[in-house]
Motif scaffolding. Sequence first.
Motif, PDB file in Angstrom:
ATOM      1  N   GLY A 299      12.089 -27.032 -39.504  1.00  0.00           N
ATOM      2  CA  GLY A 299      11.176 -27.452 -38.451  1.00  0.00           C
ATOM      3  C   GLY A 299      11.615 -28.746 -37.791  1.00  0.00           C
ATOM      4  O   GLY A 299      11.616 -28.866 -36.565  1.00  0.00           O
ATOM      5  N   GLY A 300      12.008 -29.715 -38.602  1.00  0.00           N
ATOM      6  CA  GLY A 300      12.478 -30.980 -38.057  1.00  0.00           C
ATOM      7  C   GLY A 300      13.753 -30.817 -37.252  1.00  0.00           C
ATOM      8  O   GLY A 300      13.942 -31.476 -36.221  1.00  0.00           O
ATOM      9  N   SER A 301      14.640 -29.931 -37.710  1.00  0.00           N
ATOM     10  CA  SER A 301      15.894 -29.697 -36.989  1.00  0.00           C
ATOM     11  C   SER A 301      15.643 -29.067 -35.625  1.00  0.00           C
ATOM     12  O   SER A 301      16.308 -29.404 -34.644  1.00  0.00           O
ATOM     13  N   ARG A 302      14.687 -28.154 -35.538  1.00  0.00           N
ATOM     14  CA  ARG A 302      14.381 -27.524 -34.256  1.00  0.00           C
ATOM     15  C   ARG A 302      13.867 -28.565 -33.260  1.00  0.00           C
ATOM     16  O   ARG A 302      14.239 -28.556 -32.076  1.00  0.00           O
TER      17      ARG A 302
ATOM     18  N   PRO B  60      19.809 -24.874 -36.129  1.00  0.00           N
ATOM     19  CA  PRO B  60      19.324 -25.341 -34.816  1.00  0.00           C
ATOM     20  C   PRO B  60      20.193 -26.444 -34.214  1.00  0.00           C
ATOM     21  O   PRO B  60      20.274 -26.575 -32.987  1.00  0.00           O
ATOM     22  N   LEU B  61      20.849 -27.258 -35.064  1.00  0.00           N
ATOM     23  CA  LEU B  61      21.531 -28.450 -34.577  1.00  0.00           C
ATOM     24  C   LEU B  61      23.008 -28.241 -34.270  1.00  0.00           C
ATOM     25  O   LEU B  61      23.553 -28.887 -33.365  1.00  0.00           O
ATOM     26  N   LEU B  62      23.683 -27.372 -34.998  1.00  0.00           N
ATOM     27  CA  LEU B  62      25.124 -27.222 -34.806  1.00  0.00           C
ATOM     28  C   LEU B  62      25.518 -26.878 -33.369  1.00  0.00           C
ATOM     29  O   LEU B  62      26.533 -27.390 -32.873  1.00  0.00           O
ATOM     30  N   PRO B  63      24.760 -26.038 -32.655  1.00  0.00           N
ATOM     31  CA  PRO B  63      25.143 -25.770 -31.262  1.00  0.00           C
ATOM     32  C   PRO B  63      25.090 -27.011 -30.367  1.00  0.00           C
ATOM     33  O   PRO B  63      25.715 -27.023 -29.292  1.00  0.00           O
ATOM     34  N   GLN B  64      24.373 -28.052 -30.794  1.00  0.00           N
ATOM     35  CA  GLN B  64      24.199 -29.246 -29.961  1.00  0.00           C
ATOM     36  C   GLN B  64      25.245 -30.326 -30.247  1.00  0.00           C
ATOM     37  O   GLN B  64      25.352 -31.289 -29.483  1.00  0.00           O
ATOM     38  N   VAL B  65      25.994 -30.201 -31.353  1.00  0.00           N
ATOM     39  CA  VAL B  65      26.901 -31.274 -31.755  1.00  0.00           C
ATOM     40  C   VAL B  65      28.351 -30.835 -31.601  1.00  0.00           C
ATOM     41  O   VAL B  65      28.665 -29.644 -31.577  1.00  0.00           O
TER      42      VAL B  65
END
Length: 435
Positions: free
Chosen positions: A318-321, A353-358
């Motif tokens: 949830g926090g990652s999203r 959720p985060l890997l596509p952003q980094v």
Amino acid sequence: MPFSPPATSVDANFQGSLDYLYGLQVFGIKLGLDNIRALLKRLGHPELTFSSVHVAGSNGKGSVCATLAEILSRAGHRTGLYTSPHLHAFSERIRVEGRAIAETEVARLTAEIRSVVGELPVTFFEFTTAMALLHFARREVAWAVLETGMGGRLDATNAVTPRLAVITSLCRDHTRHLGADLATIAAEKAGIIKAGVPVVCAPQEPEALAVIETLAAELGSPFYLAGRDFSVSSCPDGGFAFAGLGLALGPLTSGLPGVHQHLNQGLAIAAAVLLRQQGLALPETALQDGVAAVRWPGRLEWWAGGREILLDGAHNEGGSRVLAAYLAELSAPGIRWVVGVKGDKDLDGLLAPLLPQVTAVYCTVPPVEAAAEPEALAAAAVAAGRPARSFPSAAAALTAALADRLPGEVVLVAGSLYLVAAAREFLMNLTKVEA
């Protein structure tokens, strides 16, 4: 009353008290209320000397607690705040009017509580909860805002009977202790609901909401759901508006960065409004000033007010999203992620959720027992198509990320709050050296 950190340690008895308290971790996490109830009885039931609000959830509960405590204080009510974990120092967990408990008081209360513990095998969290409640009683607070440590039904904080309960957003977390599916986790979180006590609830997945709402109905507890009984909407200027429960406010300025905090602060406003309907003196200015003044370090915190290093305690799906949505709006040319979490976390749920952003991942271990192996984090990142390396410490990982950083890029430190704390301490020391 903005966040006020504790003073630098000078008391030898304080360190001895911490050694004893952390030594209680040998009892591990032991959910149940028998020990805390017995301990509070031996202490003369300090929890009965003030009114309280009890907050449970997977994400956002610390922000809700901090905002509500700020609102109550600005309304003129002497307020205590109990949260966990701490960021830099144990004393941060227990605050009155924004000030952390004094180290000398920690030492004195530790000795006093130890004298009545006797044969009770109390855990670290049970002992510190008793300490917080006793400190609040001694400091004659009128209101205490209490954050659950884990779950709710069997959490030590559930020894209180509050005037109001709040349940924030839920997700799959602490599955080893709370259950593998969302409905089971919701049942544990909803365990803070008491007969006839009003409940404020964030929007939930249908299976979670059904459990919470059913329990509230069975207990005759008035139930107020965000998005149905009151609304929180973001404004074009970056603020937000609150409407419902007989009140319309906005635009409000948030002291917490991130659109997701609008909901958390809206939950705090709803709680305060319902307390006012119970007879609590609370002017609208306290609502406006409270949400603007609150600070909660380590949560979407841009270090030193710049736009180069971002710190956040996102440690579950949830926090990652929420963090991923925030990152998507930055339009940074690259984001280098320093990550480390405890070993009981769902790594796939955290990373996806985060890997596509980094653009690159720097994996390390937070300074906490049973951390996830950085090699496992790196392998998962590489499998998802992101370059990743492993480092033995937060300082080493952050140093490498800063060295690799290109103009305009962001270095993100996100994962365990213990990792965020280690990064903040490294950055504070770095600032001192440069000065």
